[in-house]
Each structure stands twice: as C-alpha cells, then as structure tokens.
Design an enzyme around this catalytic site. Structure first.
Site, short mmCIF file in Angstrom:
data_model
loop_
_atom_site.label_atom_id
_atom_site.label_comp_id
_atom_site.label_asym_id
_atom_site.label_seq_id
_atom_site.Cartn_x
_atom_site.Cartn_y
_atom_site.Cartn_z
N ASP A 9 0.84 -1.20 0.00
CA ASP A 9 0.00 0.00 0.00
C ASP A 9 0.88 1.25 0.00
O ASP A 9 2.04 1.21 0.42
CB ASP A 9 -0.86 -0.05 1.27
CG ASP A 9 -1.77 1.15 1.42
OD1 ASP A 9 -2.26 1.64 0.40
OD2 ASP A 9 -1.98 1.57 2.58
N ASP A 11 -0.41 4.96 0.99
CA ASP A 11 -0.71 5.91 2.07
C ASP A 11 -0.51 5.27 3.44
O ASP A 11 -1.05 4.20 3.71
CB ASP A 11 -2.16 6.41 1.96
CG ASP A 11 -2.39 7.19 0.68
OD1 ASP A 11 -1.40 7.60 0.06
OD2 ASP A 11 -3.55 7.37 0.30
#
Lengths: 182, 182
Positions: A9, A11
């Site tokens: 991922d 963020d």
C-alpha cells in the site's frame, strides 16, 4: 521457483500521510496536533475540524508533496529483487491524486516500473501472497498473509488475523530474513 | 449467493480505440485506413507510420475522446446488477490517460462507481470469475473464464483456451442467459 507476490500500500505505508495532515492542519489553523492525539482514531475524526481535514484529500498537492516514510525506500528496493512486487493504492475516490501518486512514486521510488503500479477504488480483486496495508478493510479480503503496518489510526487493533509490522525494519526482518527465499 | 466477479477491460472492449486510431491517422496524414486493413496485426504495425500511431497514445485527448463501442453501455448496465463488476484498464504506460480514462467512464458509464475502477500497469494480480479482454497477455494470467473480445488485432487467434465474443450482444447472451444467475 516463482517469486512470491507482495502487495504494498502507499498511504501510511510508503507515504507519511499522518505527518502531511499535521503539517497542513497547522498551516490552516495554527493548531499543532501531536501523533499522540491521533492514536486509535480515524484520521479525520482525530482532528478538531474533520471537514477541513477531509478537504485536504481533494486538494491538489496533498498527495504529491507527502513525505516518505523512513526506511521504505531502502527496504522496498531490496524486496523488489526477491518478490513479485506491486504497489497498490486506493486513489479513485480522489481523481486528482491519480497523477500525483504516480509522479510521487517516480520521484521517490524510481526503481518501481510502471507495470508494478495499480491505482484502484477497492482492493478486493487483488490477489497475492503477502499484503502490507494499514487498513483492515483492505487486508480482510486478501487471500494471502496480512501484514498490518502500524499507523496512528490502527494503534488499538489487536487481532491475530494480522501480523503487525511497526516499521520498515520489521518488514525487512519478516520478509527478507524469516521468509528466507529458498 | 455471492455475485460472481466480472473483470471488464476498457480499450477495444468499451472504448473504440480502433476507430479513434483511424480517425486520428486520417486527420494527421489524409490517409483513410479501413478496419479490413488492420485485421490480424498489432494496431501500430498495421498503419503505414507506426511511430505516428504510437505517439497518439501519449497525446492528450486521445483516450478522452474515444467513441463508445456499440452495446457496451446497455449490456454493462445490465451486468452491473448481476455481477460483482470491475473495470480494469492498463493505463500506467500512458500517465496522461489516468485522468482521461476516469473522466471518460464518468461521462459514458455514470452508473459505474469509483470503487469499481482499477487502473494498472499489469493485470497479473487481478483475480475473478470472468474476464473480458481483447489481449491474450491479460487473459493468460487470469484464474477465471477468459472471454476474448474481438478486435481487429486479434482476428487471427483461434484457441480453445478463450471463449470468443464478437460483440456486446454475444456477451449478454453468454453472461446473462447461458450463465443464468440462480
């Protein structure tokens, strides 16, 4: 042997969105929040003005200028040799973030090929062997091993369905040492 | 019962990229190519000036102004009720296409939610029950049933690993009638 597929991922895992929230909030209001104040709460609700914080997510420049999380560049560069690695980021809710996230990756992670990048709404159709993410909503649908990357908003979660990793050193140990790639 | 997951490609399946190539090539050179001339060849190589055609892919507006393939709007709207539907498009090679493809979807397929959109480099990590795509490179890695959507460039392919669908009427028959969703 085929490399194992690793889904990472952006963020709160590669991009330090929490620091960016704190910085933008201080610039807008003069109030300096501490990471301590944000523990165990969804990011927007942890700030005294949730609407303002949500607006940041739609503001040009917010994602593009986010700082890089310590250790992510070095460790992801190493992982990229040993794993079939993909960066998968939920971006569709904020269309202005599509090009910003891609440019951010090109600047800070130039060794990531465009073929390794996926920008999506939901991560449900993504399959692999390992997923590193800070949100249970992404990990819960995943078919492989779920690594919960520590962020202020998930500090309260204690659940054996997820392997918690607190920082990139721990990811390195887990994925490059424990899982010795025979 | 959980809905089956259906992955739908954009270029040459929803967006008529072939017509767009022909139109832009005529505007640039005065030469009017026919679809007949393009059968069985990769798009760029089928045109007398491959470099010019490849440049279109990097030119702002090329994806944004592509026409819609006949029947796709009506049939995808129907499929969207019966399937767990995702639009998955390879866009990362042409970063300017990221926002153009998203805007194009919002204009022509407003019933598709942002959570149903994935823009990627490679489709390898995408899993589901059915994939509709015009490229073998995307279908070959897919774990579900592979529907090859007819395009000029794939007209020569005859392989029982793929179920060929020539148009959206055939998709409707296959996915809404044959696979009666009990």
């Amino acid at each position: 042997m085929a490399k194992k597929r690793l889904i990472i991922d952006m963020d709160h895992v590669m991009a330090d969105i929490t620091s960016q929230y704190i910085k933008w909030f201080k610039e807008a209001t003069g109030i300096e929040m501490q990471r301590q104040d944000l523990l165990g709460k969804p990011e927007d609700q942890a700030f005294p003005d949730p609407q303002l914080v949500r607006k940041f997510l739609h503001t040009p420049g917010f994602f593009r200028s986010a700082p890089v999380i310590a250790g992510s560049q070095e460790v992801i560069r190493e992982l990229n040799d040993s794993y079939d690695l993909f960066i998968v980021s939920a971006a569709m809710e904020f269309p202005q973030s599509l090009s910003e996230k891609f440019e951010w990756l090109q600047e800070h992670f130039p060794f990531i090929h465009w073929q390794q990048v996926i920008l999506c709404g939901s991560k449900r159709p993504i399959s692999g062997d390992f997923m590193i993410d800070d949100h249970l909503k992404n990990l819960d649908h995943f078919n492989g091993e779920k690594l919960l990357f520590s962020a202020t908003h998930n500090s309260d979660i204690d659940n054996s369905a997820y392997t918690r990793v607190n920082n990139w050193d721990e990811v390195r140990r887990l994925l490059l040492q424990l899982h010795a790639l025979a």
